[in-house]
Design an enzyme around this catalytic site. Structure first.
Site, PDB file in Angstrom:
ATOM      1  N   HIS A 123       0.833  -1.208   0.000  1.00 53.33           N
ATOM      2  CA  HIS A 123       0.000   0.000   0.000  1.00 53.33           C
ATOM      3  C   HIS A 123       0.866   1.256   0.000  1.00 53.33           C
ATOM      4  CE1 HIS A 123      -3.273   2.725   1.413  1.00 53.33           C
ATOM      5  NE2 HIS A 123      -2.281   3.270   2.108  1.00 53.33           N
ATOM      6  N   GLU A 124       1.868   1.291   0.867  1.00 51.93           N
ATOM      7  CA  GLU A 124       2.705   2.486   0.968  1.00 51.93           C
ATOM      8  C   GLU A 124       3.536   2.707  -0.291  1.00 51.93           C
ATOM      9  OE1 GLU A 124       2.232   4.605   3.257  1.00 51.93           O
ATOM     10  OE2 GLU A 124       0.894   3.329   4.413  1.00 51.93           O
ATOM     11  N   HIS A 127       1.490   4.330  -2.989  1.00 49.23           N
ATOM     12  CA  HIS A 127       1.425   5.795  -2.950  1.00 49.23           C
ATOM     13  C   HIS A 127       2.553   6.405  -3.787  1.00 49.23           C
ATOM     14  CE1 HIS A 127      -1.808   6.641  -0.199  1.00 49.23           C
ATOM     15  NE2 HIS A 127      -1.288   5.927   0.790  1.00 49.23           N
ATOM     16  N   GLU A 185      -5.837   6.991  -0.795  1.00 52.80           N
ATOM     17  CA  GLU A 185      -5.748   5.809   0.056  1.00 52.80           C
ATOM     18  C   GLU A 185      -6.387   4.600  -0.614  1.00 52.80           C
ATOM     19  OE1 GLU A 185      -4.150   5.371   2.906  1.00 52.80           O
ATOM     20  OE2 GLU A 185      -3.400   7.413   2.761  1.00 52.80           O
TER      21      GLU A 185
END
Length: 264
Positions: A123-124, A127, A185
């Site tokens: 997920h990070e 980004h 997100e």
């Protein structure tokens, strides 16, 4: 401010927006007009500051575990990445432009296995892949310029007029900046889910991870409208919808010999 100057500012803003149109990994049109080199430099500086001001974990098992998962994820992205484990009990991890990843020990205490950690790291990194930092900076710059232009045009002198301008700033925050943050997100969830699956991790663990996050928060999350993150319920529902596609990616990865074995 004269009308000619206002028109010039509008023209400059429009040119910047049109020139900066790009497409995110999910196919979403985005505006990101900050130079990537500058954003990467900001990421490097921020990471150096974090390392100076926060305690770094030197626990061998924790660092080995995190490095193993992060390496499998970043191999799918390419480039060089620095990974640091911070002594911090908060349930957090982050990735910064310039190839930097930080993981808090509190998150390591929460996750049960490599797949759950891969959900967060994927997920990070998502980004960063989607240039969300650049997009947020560009949005903020555009919003601030837009408010300044409206102030110049309206030139409110009364107390009511000043209040109206103040409310416009609040409206810009909740109407533009924060919803885009929630969009970022959700987009990072989608990118990260595919990324971990392509690395051979089990994407079904994403559901279990966010269920554990919901339990850990004990209902202390803010109302979704005023939050920069989707609610746990929304996030889980979106991940469930994306799961069949991600599971197919995992099967392909496993068949190609990608079978991470990272031990906590």
């Amino acid at each position: 401010m004269s009308i000619s100057k206002i028109k010039l500012l509008f023209s400059c803003l429009l040119v910047c927006i049109l020139a900066a149109c790009a497409t995110s990994p999910t196919g979403r049109t985005q505006v990101a007009f900050m130079p990537d080199a500058e954003v990467n430099s900001m990421g490097l500086q921020a990471f150096d500051t974090l390392k100076r001001e926060n305690k770094i974990s030197h626990d061998t098992a924790s660092n080995r575990f995190v490095s193993c998962v992060a390496s499998a994820i970043t191999r799918e992205v390419g480039g060089e990445w620095e990974v640091v484990v911070f002594e911090d009990e908060s349930l957090n991890a982050f990735a910064l432009p310039g190839g930097k990843i930080g993981v808090h020990t509190g998150l390591l205490n929460l996750v049960d296995n490599q797949d759950q950690l891969a959900v967060v790291i994927g997920h990070e990194v998502g980004h960063v892949m989607a240039r969300h930092s650049n997009e947020r900076l560009s949005q903020q710059a555009g919003t601030n310029l837009g408010i300044s232009l409206i102030q110049a045009i309206a030139a409110p002198q009364s107390a009511l007029g000043q209040t109206a301008v103040g409310l416009l700033g609040i409206g810009a925050q909740y109407g533009v900046i924060m919803p885009f943050s929630r969009l970022h997100e959700s987009e990072a969830d989608t990118i990260g889910l595919d990324l971990m699956a392509k690395a051979g991790f089990n994407p079904a663990e994403s559901i279990r991870l966010w269920q554990k996050m919901a339990q850990a928060s004990q209902g202390a999350e803010p109302v979704e409208f005023l939050s920069t993150h989707p609610s746990h319920t929304s996030r889980i529902q979106n991940l469930q919808a994306d799961l069949p596609r991600a599971q197919r990616l995992q099967q392909q990865a496993n068949a190609a010999g990608k079978n991470p074995r990272c031990t906590k």
